[in-house]
Design a protein around this motif. Sequence first.
Motif, PDB file in Angstrom:
ATOM      1  N   ASP A   1      19.441 -13.638  -6.048  1.00 27.69           N
ATOM      2  CA  ASP A   1      18.205 -14.417  -6.174  1.00 27.69           C
ATOM      3  C   ASP A   1      17.246 -14.153  -5.014  1.00 27.69           C
ATOM      4  OD1 ASP A   1      20.038 -15.509  -4.442  1.00 27.69           O
ATOM      5  OD2 ASP A   1      19.611 -17.595  -4.960  1.00 27.69           O
ATOM      6  N   GLN A   2      17.709 -13.470  -3.971  1.00 28.81           N
ATOM      7  CA  GLN A   2      16.814 -13.163  -2.840  1.00 28.81           C
ATOM      8  C   GLN A   2      16.108 -11.820  -3.007  1.00 28.81           C
ATOM      9  OE1 GLN A   2      18.737 -13.911   0.949  1.00 28.81           O
ATOM     10  NE2 GLN A   2      19.864 -15.627   0.058  1.00 28.81           N
ATOM     11  N   ASP A   3      16.353 -11.138  -4.133  1.00 32.24           N
ATOM     12  CA  ASP A   3      15.755  -9.815  -4.367  1.00 32.24           C
ATOM     13  C   ASP A   3      14.830  -9.856  -5.576  1.00 32.24           C
ATOM     14  OD1 ASP A   3      17.534  -8.758  -2.368  1.00 32.24           O
ATOM     15  OD2 ASP A   3      19.125  -8.897  -3.885  1.00 32.24           O
ATOM     16  N   ARG A   4      13.879  -8.917  -5.588  1.00 27.62           N
ATOM     17  CA  ARG A   4      13.015  -8.810  -6.766  1.00 27.62           C
ATOM     18  C   ARG A   4      13.366  -7.524  -7.510  1.00 27.62           C
ATOM     19  NH1 ARG A   4       6.771  -9.643  -5.746  1.00 27.62           N
ATOM     20  NH2 ARG A   4       7.049  -7.722  -4.554  1.00 27.62           N
ATOM     21  N   ALA A   5      13.508  -7.634  -8.839  1.00 27.63           N
ATOM     22  CA  ALA A   5      13.821  -6.457  -9.651  1.00 27.63           C
ATOM     23  C   ALA A   5      12.708  -5.419  -9.500  1.00 27.63           C
ATOM     24  CB  ALA A   5      13.981  -6.860 -11.115  1.00 27.63           C
ATOM     25  N   ARG A   6      11.458  -5.853  -9.436  1.00 22.89           N
ATOM     26  CA  ARG A   6      10.344  -4.893  -9.359  1.00 22.89           C
ATOM     27  C   ARG A   6      10.422  -4.089  -8.054  1.00 22.89           C
ATOM     28  NH1 ARG A   6       4.593  -6.781  -9.364  1.00 22.89           N
ATOM     29  NH2 ARG A   6       4.328  -5.002  -8.018  1.00 22.89           N
ATOM     30  N   ASP A   7      10.876  -4.700  -6.959  1.00 19.23           N
ATOM     31  CA  ASP A   7      11.012  -3.950  -5.700  1.00 19.23           C
ATOM     32  C   ASP A   7      12.127  -2.906  -5.820  1.00 19.23           C
ATOM     33  OD1 ASP A   7       9.062  -5.565  -4.665  1.00 19.23           O
ATOM     34  OD2 ASP A   7      10.472  -6.915  -3.649  1.00 19.23           O
TER      35      ASP A   7
END
Length: 453
Positions: free
Chosen positions: A372-378
């Motif tokens: 939850d601390q990461d973004r898929a787009r990144d």
Amino acid sequence: MNSLSCELVGAKELRLALQDGLNPDQIRVLRAPCMGRCDTAPVLELGHKHIDHATMDKVQTAVANGDTHAEIPPFQDLAAYCEGDGYKTLTKLRTSGNWQAVQDQILASGLRGLGGAGFPSGKKWGFVRDNAGPRYLAVNGDEGEPGTFKDRFYLEREPHVFLEGMLIAAWAVEAETCFIYMRDEYPAVLEILRREIAALEAAGLVAPGYIDLRRGAGAYICGEESAMIESIEGKRGMPRHRPPFVAQVGIFGRPTLVHNVETLYWVARICREGPDVLAAVEKNGRKGLRSYSVSGRVAAPGVYLLPAGSTITDIIAAAGGMAAGHRFKAYQPGGPSSGLLPASMDDIPLDFDTLQPHGSFIGSAAVVVLSDQDRARDAALNMLRFFEDESCGQCTPCRVGCEKAVKLMQADHWDQPLLEEICQAMADASICGLGQAAPNPIRMTMAHFPDEV
Ligand SMILES: Cc1cc2nc3c(=O)[nH]c(=O)nc-3n(C[C@H](O)[C@H](O)[C@H](O)COP(=O)(O)O)c2cc1C
Ligand code: SF4
């Protein structure tokens, strides 16, 4: 380093800390893609030293003293391997073996190529033998798919299991020479292989020069088998058009058997222990075992040998669960070429043929877990930047497509119709697997994480 597993856990901060501790007139710190040490990410490499947070002080002192040699981990050498049944199978086959019987055993085990393409291994031997000699064998030790470190895992522990498997396959196709193409990012592995090949020559198990150890120079595309062959021939590593296939026209125009390191590790074990070492393992309707390289937001990153029918839930459990304070959000099932799946799709066996209906594939089984601390787009942008850097530039859809996609993916709102058009052109018209699979992270992010894009 700047590939996904390192970026997720703070490679940039480590790079800055290292820079602080070194004299900038003497050493420049450069960014580079995956070093295949994702289990200890974030990782940097200095000379032949690998640096992570735990070893930073030690390495800075060693570098200040001019000691940049690789540290060799404890491994099973020739004497230790021969104390068991080491090389007995090879010796027996060489004196009284029937290559077709061995091929039947490999087919019965269900072994498929573990470099990513998953081609049934036994069948390849027949294709290579269909072509008149002289023939060659080439080992693909490039292991450049970010997140993958299973070949290093086996080579740093049991190099002779792999070497015996290689010599069995070479015997089966009557190869005149075995070329081992090993990535230079693995200095310890190169040193181990140098020592152990010399030991094999001294023991009379191979003629001097029969095994030709070659160093790669850090290009991911040189893991594509025809580009690897170009590189072995001393040319720039660029994929060839097919047909003809490398089994027909390979190194210096000769029929060549190409295998991944781990595939050959299993050849040795199947010949010694029988096909059931793989065929008898069954889970979720799938047979066999997979060496998953697991990194990202798990408690204990590493290589886990699990049934081929394992789901991401099983794999996270094997890796000690999620890292403290992280909630499972998404995963890369098999290297950046396989894209990203959401946590809700946690019941798919991660094996050959099971991911295709979801626009993905298992590839080299490099699993990276996002939280939850990461973004898929990144993560998707990180993957496309990697493909942009590593595209050999030979064909326009891949060269230009990766570059344009990276630009479009930096916008707050993705131009999804245009990105899809680019993806289609890349998938349809690229020469090799790099350009054909590079759209996967884009398409899967648009499909599964629409609110982010
Ligand atoms: C872009 C690209 C990179 C690849 N990188 C590797 C690699 O690093 N190691 C590997 O074994 N196979 C890699 N492959 C797959 C090889 O082309 C080939 O299928 C494999 O080495 C065959 O061995 P196997 O049948 O034992 O898997 C790559 C393929 C592509 C398209
Ligand atoms: S798809 Fe990309 S990496 Fe493959 S040949 Fe074309 S330009 Fe090179």
